[in-house]
Scaffold this active site. Structure first.
Site: not given
Length: 198
Positions: A17-18
């Site tokens: 994920s970011t």
């Protein structure tokens, strides 16, 4: 001389994920390469964001290939999404290998393979839901104790800068673009009506 058996190409897909560290993505890539993947598609994107590299990997795969991931939740955002991917892979004659399941190829055409994927996808989804529930409980507790500050309002934090730029003769549009905030936020900061400046 007998014909040598040619192994089907292994194609890896890695995702974090970011909010996760780059090191986590590189660790997945190393694991996939160690498993024999000749090609690895990787990306940093949230669980709900558009996954361009996953789409590219699915397009790249050919009949007889095997898609390899480290965990089910790196591949799919939910059980439904997993089955959409499995359906597409199955239609192309592509296998799926999940390293956290012991590295065995899960035959999506067999009842056993489908059962295994469903169970593990369900566990991954359950784990994410539990994590979100704990997060919500933690926020509620912090609010009750007066310790929760929440996200710092970006526009409000930049109000002073917006006023300064306005006094320098910048237009609302220029200020909004320079500060990365909406025009409405600029109007609120400088105390003007939306029709006063362009």
């Amino acid at each position: 001389m007998p014909n040598a058996t040619i192994a089907a190409p292994l194609v890896g897909y890695a995702r974090t994920s970011t909010a996760e560290q780059e090191a986590g993505l590189e660790a997945q890539v190393r694991e996939l390469e160690a498993a024999g993947c000749s090609e690895v598609f990787k990306e940093r994107v949230s669980s709900v964001g558009e996954r361009d590299q996953l789409a590219a990997a699915l397009k790249y795969l050919r009949k007889g290939d095997t898609l390899v991931v480290t965990k089910v939740d790196r591949l799919a955002r939910s059980t439904v999404h997993l089955w959409e991917i499995v359906r597409d892979l199955d239609a192309k004659g592509v296998g799926l290998r999940v390293l956290s399941l012991g590295g065995e190829v899960v035959d999506t055409k067999s009842a056993t393979g489908k059962l295994i994927l469903t169970i593990f996808a369900g566990f991954a989804q359950f784990e994410r839901e539990m994590m979100l529930e704990r997060q919500r409980e933690g926020i509620a507790k912090a609010k009750a104790e007066g310790k929760y500050l929440g996200r710092k309002p970006t526009a409000r934090a930049k109000a002073g800068e917006a006023v300064r730029l306005h006094q320098e003769g910048k237009t609302v549009t220029e200020i909004a673009k320079a500060l990365g905030i909406g025009r409405g936020s600029v109007y609120r900061a400088i105390g003007s009506s939306p029709v006063s400046r362009a």
